[in-house]
Design a protein around this motif. Structure first.
Motif, short mmCIF file in Angstrom:
data_model
loop_
_atom_site.label_atom_id
_atom_site.label_comp_id
_atom_site.label_asym_id
_atom_site.label_seq_id
_atom_site.Cartn_x
_atom_site.Cartn_y
_atom_site.Cartn_z
N TRP A 92 0.82 -1.27 -0.12
CA TRP A 92 0.02 0.05 0.08
C TRP A 92 0.80 1.18 0.22
CZ3 TRP A 92 0.48 3.57 3.77
CH2 TRP A 92 1.15 3.51 4.74
N LYS A 93 2.08 1.28 0.53
CA LYS A 93 2.97 2.40 0.38
C LYS A 93 3.25 3.08 -0.79
CE LYS A 93 4.96 0.90 4.77
NZ LYS A 93 6.22 0.19 5.21
N VAL A 94 3.40 1.96 -1.70
CA VAL A 94 3.66 2.03 -3.26
C VAL A 94 2.51 3.05 -3.77
CG1 VAL A 94 4.28 1.28 -5.47
CG2 VAL A 94 5.07 0.30 -3.44
N PHE A 95 1.36 2.50 -3.42
CA PHE A 95 0.20 3.19 -4.08
C PHE A 95 0.11 4.45 -3.41
CE2 PHE A 95 -0.82 -1.62 -4.13
CZ PHE A 95 -0.56 -1.63 -5.31
N THR A 96 0.16 4.43 -2.07
CA THR A 96 0.04 5.83 -1.20
C THR A 96 1.00 6.75 -1.90
OG1 THR A 96 -0.44 4.70 0.66
CG2 THR A 96 0.36 7.00 0.82
N LEU A 97 2.33 6.47 -2.46
CA LEU A 97 3.37 7.07 -2.91
C LEU A 97 2.34 7.75 -4.09
CD1 LEU A 97 5.98 8.30 -3.31
CD2 LEU A 97 6.64 6.45 -4.35
N LEU A 98 1.88 7.11 -4.93
CA LEU A 98 1.26 7.33 -6.50
C LEU A 98 0.11 8.40 -6.14
CD1 LEU A 98 1.21 4.28 -8.58
CD2 LEU A 98 2.43 6.31 -8.83
N VAL A 99 -0.66 8.32 -4.91
CA VAL A 99 -1.47 9.14 -4.63
C VAL A 99 -0.98 10.38 -4.02
CG1 VAL A 99 -3.60 9.53 -3.25
CG2 VAL A 99 -3.26 7.27 -4.37
N LEU A 100 -0.25 10.23 -3.32
CA LEU A 100 0.36 11.62 -2.56
C LEU A 100 1.27 12.20 -3.49
CD1 LEU A 100 0.87 10.16 1.05
CD2 LEU A 100 -0.67 11.49 0.25
N CYS A 101 2.05 11.86 -4.37
CA CYS A 101 2.61 12.37 -5.51
C CYS A 101 1.90 13.36 -6.16
CB CYS A 101 3.39 11.47 -6.29
SG CYS A 101 2.42 10.79 -7.89
N ALA A 116 -6.70 14.03 -2.21
CA ALA A 116 -6.20 13.26 -3.23
C ALA A 116 -7.07 12.86 -4.76
CB ALA A 116 -5.68 11.81 -2.96
N THR A 117 -8.35 12.92 -4.32
CA THR A 117 -9.17 12.41 -5.50
C THR A 117 -9.29 13.73 -6.28
OG1 THR A 117 -10.46 10.78 -4.20
CG2 THR A 117 -11.77 11.83 -5.90
N ARG A 143 5.15 -2.47 -14.58
CA ARG A 143 4.72 -3.80 -14.97
C ARG A 143 4.19 -4.51 -13.79
NH1 ARG A 143 9.01 -3.24 -18.77
NH2 ARG A 143 10.50 -4.36 -17.15
N THR A 144 5.12 -4.33 -12.69
CA THR A 144 4.92 -5.06 -11.45
C THR A 144 3.66 -4.92 -10.62
OG1 THR A 144 7.33 -5.32 -10.97
CG2 THR A 144 5.79 -5.50 -8.96
N ILE A 145 3.10 -3.51 -10.53
CA ILE A 145 1.87 -3.15 -9.79
C ILE A 145 0.77 -3.77 -10.68
CG2 ILE A 145 2.92 -1.47 -8.47
CD1 ILE A 145 1.64 0.55 -10.12
N ARG A 146 0.85 -3.80 -12.11
CA ARG A 146 -0.17 -4.23 -12.80
C ARG A 146 -0.43 -5.50 -12.91
NH1 ARG A 146 -2.77 -0.80 -16.33
NH2 ARG A 146 -3.05 -2.69 -17.99
N ASP A 147 0.39 -6.49 -12.26
CA ASP A 147 0.42 -7.75 -12.34
C ASP A 147 -0.52 -8.16 -11.51
OD1 ASP A 147 1.90 -10.47 -12.83
OD2 ASP A 147 1.65 -10.42 -10.60
N SER A 148 -1.40 -9.20 -11.72
CA SER A 148 -2.48 -9.84 -11.14
C SER A 148 -2.02 -10.36 -9.76
CB SER A 148 -3.46 -10.55 -11.74
OG SER A 148 -2.70 -11.85 -12.15
N LEU A 196 -5.45 3.20 -1.99
CA LEU A 196 -4.89 2.36 -2.82
C LEU A 196 -5.96 2.26 -4.24
CD1 LEU A 196 -3.69 -0.24 -3.70
CD2 LEU A 196 -5.26 -1.45 -2.13
N GLN A 197 -7.31 2.23 -4.00
CA GLN A 197 -8.07 2.29 -5.00
C GLN A 197 -7.99 3.66 -6.03
OE1 GLN A 197 -9.75 -0.17 -5.34
NE2 GLN A 197 -8.93 -1.23 -3.44
N LEU A 198 -7.66 4.90 -5.45
CA LEU A 198 -7.32 5.85 -6.35
C LEU A 198 -6.05 5.74 -7.02
CD1 LEU A 198 -8.07 8.75 -7.02
CD2 LEU A 198 -6.99 9.47 -5.20
N ALA A 199 -4.90 5.09 -6.23
CA ALA A 199 -3.76 4.76 -7.13
C ALA A 199 -3.99 3.98 -8.25
CB ALA A 199 -2.89 4.20 -6.06
#
Length: 234
Positions: A2-11, A152-153, A183-188, A221-224
């Motif tokens: 989730w931190k990665v996703f948080t990064l994407l959102v907070l960036c 963020a939204t 590629r990694t975060i789009r992996d199921s 996470l959902q937003l990211a």
């Protein structure tokens, strides 16, 4: 993770280095330009697609006029935030996500903990001006934020989609780190592991503490995911 996703959102809600009336002050080149931190720069490039004035309006107004948003921002500065960030980083589920990135060839220095991610983005108290100046901002055209997730939204919605798709495409071509991360975060399989993190007993306490302080990681996470999935150039 989730931190990665948080990064994407907070960036999405730091300012550009050259902005003259910034909400967050960011040194021009204060961090070492190495491959280890290339991913941090890639995320900063995404956030810089947002108009600086929009960042100022949402974050400054929210901080000075909205108790829920201010609570989240103030919590980020506390030792407790640092503690729960590290607790989450130490869980087996989070370490598994980091291993996925490492195995894919992604340097994990800037995503090793929530605090590391926020440090990358220079998240801090707004320095726009005093409260009287904020009160008089013309906000009629903006939806007043309620929480960190709402801000963020709103900022995600302010990103020009064509520019986002173009940037993602160029990043995949020019930045090996970002291409591997993408590629990694789009992996199921990776996303299944993310769900395991949120369901794990070890992660329950730090996640709940952040949520009580108006940082809802699941919503972030959902937003990211939207940032990544809706910007897919292919």
């Amino acid at each position: 993770m989730w931190k990665v996703f948080t990064l994407l959102v907070l960036c999405l809600w730091s300012t550009q280095c050259e902005a003259t009336r910034s909400v967050f002050v960011e040194p021009a080149c204060s961090w070492e330009e190495t491959s280890s931190y290339q991913l941090c720069q890639d995320f900063r490039d995404i956030r810089n697609l947002i108009d600086p004035n929009t960042l100022v309006y949402y974050i400054s107004y929210g901080y000075f006029r909205d108790a829920e948003f201010k609570r989240a921002m103030d919590f980020i500065k506390t030792d407790r935030f640092q503690s729960v960030s590290q607790q989450l980083a130490d869980t087996a589920a989070y370490r598994q996500l980091l291993r996925r990135f490492a195995d894919a060839g992604v340097s994990t220095e800037t995503i090793a903990s929530v605090q590391d991610i926020f440090n990358c983005l220079m998240i801090s108290q707004p320095t726009y001006g005093d409260e009287e100046e904020i009160v008089e901002l013309e906000m009629q055209s903006l939806v007043v934020p309620r929480t960190l997730q709402d801000v963020a939204t709103n900022l995600f919605n302010a990103i020009p989609r064509a520019k986002l798709r173009s940037l993602i495409r160029s990043k995949q071509q020019d930045s090996d780190q970002f291409a591997r991360f993408y590629r990694t975060i789009r992996d199921s399989g990776f996303r299944r592991d993310v769900k395991k993190l949120f369901k794990s007993y070890e992660a329950k306490y730090p996640i709940s503490v952040m949520k009580r302080n108006n940082i809802d990681l699941w919503k972030l996470l959902q937003l990211a995911y939207k940032v990544i999935d809706n910007s897919s150039p292919y």
